[in-house]
Design an enzyme around this catalytic site. Structure first.
Site, PDB file in Angstrom:
ATOM      1  N   ASP A   1       0.832  -1.203   0.000  1.00 54.33           N
ATOM      2  CA  ASP A   1       0.000   0.000   0.000  1.00 54.33           C
ATOM      3  C   ASP A   1       0.867   1.254   0.000  1.00 54.33           C
ATOM      4  O   ASP A   1       2.061   1.213   0.338  1.00 54.33           O
ATOM      5  CB  ASP A   1      -0.876  -0.034   1.268  1.00 54.33           C
ATOM      6  N   MET A   2       0.287   2.374  -0.359  1.00 53.22           N
ATOM      7  CA  MET A   2       0.967   3.676  -0.311  1.00 53.22           C
ATOM      8  C   MET A   2      -0.123   4.705  -0.075  1.00 53.22           C
ATOM      9  O   MET A   2      -0.967   4.914  -0.926  1.00 53.22           O
ATOM     10  CB  MET A   2       1.653   3.933  -1.646  1.00 53.22           C
TER      11      MET A   2
ATOM     12  N   ASP B   1      -1.287   1.739 -12.881  1.00 47.16           N
ATOM     13  CA  ASP B   1      -0.615   2.078 -14.137  1.00 47.16           C
ATOM     14  C   ASP B   1       0.148   0.868 -14.656  1.00 47.16           C
ATOM     15  O   ASP B   1       0.359  -0.118 -13.940  1.00 47.16           O
ATOM     16  CB  ASP B   1       0.314   3.280 -13.937  1.00 47.16           C
TER      17      ASP B   1
ATOM     18  N   GLU C   1     -27.219 -15.898   3.910  1.00 46.96           N
ATOM     19  CA  GLU C   1     -26.197 -15.130   3.173  1.00 46.96           C
ATOM     20  C   GLU C   1     -24.957 -15.991   2.916  1.00 46.96           C
ATOM     21  O   GLU C   1     -24.344 -15.911   1.849  1.00 46.96           O
ATOM     22  CB  GLU C   1     -25.796 -13.880   3.966  1.00 46.96           C
TER      23      GLU C   1
HETATM   24  C1  DGJ Z   1      -5.822   1.926   1.954  1.00 47.76           C
HETATM   25  C2  DGJ Z   1      -6.214   0.681   1.221  1.00 47.76           C
HETATM   26  O1  DGJ Z   1      -6.681   0.974  -0.035  1.00 47.76           O
HETATM   27  C3  DGJ Z   1      -7.235  -0.065   2.069  1.00 47.76           C
HETATM   28  O2  DGJ Z   1      -7.690  -1.178   1.377  1.00 47.76           O
HETATM   29  C4  DGJ Z   1      -6.583  -0.457   3.345  1.00 47.76           C
HETATM   30  O3  DGJ Z   1      -5.540  -1.353   3.101  1.00 47.76           O
HETATM   31  C5  DGJ Z   1      -6.066   0.780   4.052  1.00 47.76           C
HETATM   32  N1  DGJ Z   1      -5.239   1.571   3.218  1.00 47.76           N
HETATM   33  C6  DGJ Z   1      -5.292   0.386   5.290  1.00 47.76           C
HETATM   34  O4  DGJ Z   1      -4.702   1.460   5.876  1.00 47.76           O
END
Ligand code: DGJ
Length: 744
Positions: free
Chosen positions: A480-481, A536, A616
């Site tokens: 993630d970033m 990208d 569900e």
């Molecule tokens: C942003 C991500 O897109 C989410 O899915 C999740 O992982 C959060 N960050 C966690 O901080």
């Protein structure tokens, strides 16, 4: 060389793909002009289209003597320099040691190679000698001894031409690059539309189409990542071009940082497009002997409409960009705990979600943010890649062992580029962040960008992360970033190199990702940037899928995934079924609809499965089974957009067709129910018109031609947000007894 030729007499280079052709010519005074890009025109060289006239206020190179018709200001060029009489947007700008900034590029030589060129530390399409050919044309600036190598990769069967640029300082003096676009494309007088993909966090890649106007328009990011706001993929097309018909050109930059695509319609109604690294906060010093490479642009042309253009990109990325085995191998269907727990969990909670996931037939449990350091909120913990044993008692290996004992795979979330001020890492290395001397920092999500332009920082972080991944034998990683890059200054670089920080940051990310995929070749790697902020072609070189958006609302996802499909394969879009009311929009949609939308992506779940009712759970169980039956279509088939959610507010429909045309899935969502409703017919695509197809649900049989030309009616009277699902299977013609047999 089969697909690249050079006519020594006319000095025309011709590149051929299955249906497209690209031509350039070396003209007077070593000027490399762009001649043609479009439909295959056989053995004609289109240089006859370039007509030189005396244009007022458009200057002439000195060598032209009394010829006032030869002007760089109006000639279509292949890669234009700066300060030489061409007043349009240029591809290359440099400052020389004496303060001058003109560059005049002349043709020097060419070479051709079997196979596709590669770039140093940058993602790019790859291709063996059977798949691709390379042309390298070298241009030369006489005064500075600068060499500019234009690189062309020709993928004949894929209908793709790639471009990149290698700049080499052969002179004695240092030069500073101010702008080095990866490509330039000049079109003759022609009225075109621009299609691009704009948006914001949680609403990425919305589609906008507009006529090009005189002057310059630009699509860009200055955020250190390709961004939620704009995407480094654009389409130019004729005004009449539609999904199914007409001329269109795609330009995709395989780069995940700042970018700019500028398009100028000039005084002669000619259009020039340049694309590459954004010149904002960019300068790059090249000492004697140094080389700089500008990232790759992946280009495609078709006269068969935008739908076909998308399918060219889908096929090309799946076969010659994405490197993971999961590009074709079935992917584990996962549950992610983020929307189920956010930061609030312990090992029992996680185990119970994994257990419930196993019970409904899911394959993998993914532990999202919050498992490390003191990460109880998003104010702390980033950088401390050590499990938080207050939350996960006994540590990660113990929990993972239990989860794997269920027969589940295990995946984990990381955010290696960042640090929280409240972390042990920051306390011991405050200087490891990007930070402008004496200025206070810009925070975002209360976190800072690590200075990953520095090798010791990259190595430290990756070592921490490798330790964790080894300890839990992770099958999957979500990288993630969660903030834009700011405070752009590296204490490790001298003042005159601060303009390199943005680019070096991206090279740092790529190096870290390369280490990850090299060390764990079987890992399923998902990129993420607060959802789709780095969606990208560059990222797809490292990971076969990217979390498409932090917005999991099925109705918003229709637009987000529709826009994303223009440039990217469906199998690259992370998409999950989440809880209702939806956490981002508060909207409630049926569980079936959420699954239909999420299955137009990398299908998974992101909700507290423990809280599902038995009914569900049974629905979800069936959804997972059904998805597994059609996964190969989504991963390897052809994709068709049958409606446009920006213009049709009644329904959204899309279709997958297997490459052998034997199977097709038509999915969608009815948006609005009306009393006394219209009968909506949808027209399928990509089938064998002569063959017969059976509706798998009803058993009704149609010719492919009927499904495509007469259409099929959508269900009548379904409520708002209802799922639409059809499946057709090709059959043998009925035998004498009237029985039908499915063709193998
Ligand atoms: C942003 C991500 O897109 C989410 O899915 C999740 O992982 C959060 N960050 C966690 O901080």
């Amino acid at each position: 060389m089969k697909y690249i030729t050079f006519n020594e007499e006319s000095k025309v280079f011709t590149l051929r793909t299955k249906y497209s052709m690209y031509q350039m010519q070396v003209r007077d005074y070593g000027t490399l002009v762009h001649v043609y890009y479009g439909e295959n025109i056989g053995d004609t060289e289109a240089a006859y289209r370039i007509i030189c006239l005396d244009r007022g206020f458009s200057g002439n190179p000195y060598e032209a003597g009394e010829d006032r018709t030869f002007s760089l200001d109006v000639l279509p060029q292949e890669y234009s320099g700066y300060g030489n009489g061409d007043y349009r947007i240029n591809a290359l700008e440099m400052v020389h040691e004496d303060g001058s900034d003109a560059t005049h590029l002349r043709y020097e030589s060419y070479r051709m190679m079997e196979g596709k060129y590669s770039l140093d530390r940058l993602p790019a399409m790859y291709g063996s000698a059977d798949e691709a050919e390379t042309l390298e044309i070298t241009l030369y600036d006489r005064i500075t001894s600068l060499k500019v190598h234009l690189l062309y990769g020709v993928f004949h069967d894929l209908d793709i031409i790639t471009r990149a640029v290698r700049i080499e300082n052969k002179g004695e003096k240092t030069v500073t690059i101010q702008r080095a676009m990866s490509m330039e494309m000049d079109y003759p007088s022609r009225h075109m539309d621009l299609i691009h993909f704009y948006g914001r966090h949680s609403m990425e890649r919305l589609t906008e189409r507009m006529p090009l106007c005189h002057g310059v328009q630009s699509i860009e990011s200055k955020r250190g990542m390709s961004s939620h706001q704009h995407n480094p993929f654009v389409i130019l097309c004729d005004r009449m071009t539609s999904e199914k018909h007409g001329d269109c050109y795609g330009f995709a930059l395989a780069y995940s940082g700042n970018f700019r695509c500028e398009i100028e319609v000039d005084q002669m109604e000619q259009t020039r497009l340049v694309m590459g690294i954004h010149p904002y906060h960019f300068s790059y010093r090249l000492k004697k002997g140094d080389v700089f490479e500008a990232p790759e642009v992946i280009m495609a042309y078709t006269r068969k409409g935008i739908g076909r253009l998308s399918r060219i990109y889908h096929d090309a990325y799946r076969s010659n960009l994405i490197r993971s085995k999961y590009v074709t191998a079935p992917r584990p269907v996962l549950v992610n705990n983020w929307e189920a727990t956010y930061f609030d969990f312990n090992e029992e909670k996680l185990y119970n979600i994994a257990k419930a996931a196993k019970d409904i037939g899911l394959d993998m449990f993914v532990l999202d943010d919050g498992w490390f350091g003191k990460r109880n909120t998003d104010y702390s913990g980033l950088g401390d890649w050590v499990v938080n044993e207050d939350k996960i008692k006994g540590g990660l290996p113990k929990l993972v062992k239990r989860i794997k004992a269920l027969g589940m795979k295990f995946g984990i979330w990381i955010e290696p580029e960042m640090v929280s001020e409240d972390s042990d890492l920051y306390r011991s290395h405050p200087d490891w962040t990007l930070r402008i001397p004496q200025r206070s920092m810009t925070r975002s999500r209360h976190q800072l960008n690590l200075d990953i332009t520095r090798k010791e920082v990259r190595d430290y972080v990756m070592q921490q992360i490798f330790r964790v991944l080894d300890s839990c034998e992770a099958d999957y990683v979500k990288w993630d970033m969660n903030r834009s890059v700011a405070n752009v200054y590296s204490s490790a670089l001298p003042p005159e190199r601060q303009g390199e920080v943005f680019h070096r940051y991206v090279l740092g990310v790529y190096e870290m990702m390369e280490q990850l995929v090299t060390r764990y070749p079987d890992l399923l790697f998902e990129n993420c940037c607060g959802g789709g902020g780095r969606f990208d072609a560059g990222m797809l070189y490292y990971s076969p899928q990217i979390w498409c958006s932090d917005n999991t609302d099925a109705i918003d996802r229709l637009k987000i995934q529709y826009g994303t499909s223009f440039g990217y394969p469906i199998s690259t879009m992370g998409a999950h079924v989440s809880v209702c009311p939806n956490h981002q929009t508060g909207r409630t949609t049926p569980l079936e609809t959420r699954a239909v939308v999420a299955s137009a992506g990398t299908f998974g779940y992101e909700l507290d499965l423990e809280h599902l009712t038995e009914e569900e759970k049974e629905i979800a169980r069936k959804q997972i089974q059904e998805y597994k039956k059609i996964e190969h279509l989504i991963q390897t088939g052809d994709y068709f957009r049958l409606s446009d959610p920006f213009h049709n507010h009644d329904y959204v429909i899309w279709q997958f067709v297997s490459k052998d045309k034997k199977q097709t899935v038509v999915n969608g969502v009815q948006l609005r129910n009306e009393p006394n409703p219209h009968i909506h017919l949808i027209y399928l695509e990509g089938l064998d018109g002569q063959a017969h197809y059976k509706d798998v649900q009803t058993g009704a049989v149609y010719t492919g031609a009927a499904l495509m030309n007469a259409g099929i009616p959508l269900p009548v009277g379904a409520g708002d947000y209802q799922p639409i699902q059809f499946q057709f299977q090709m059959i043998e013609d009925t035998d004498n007894d009237g029985a039908v047999t499915v063709r193998k």
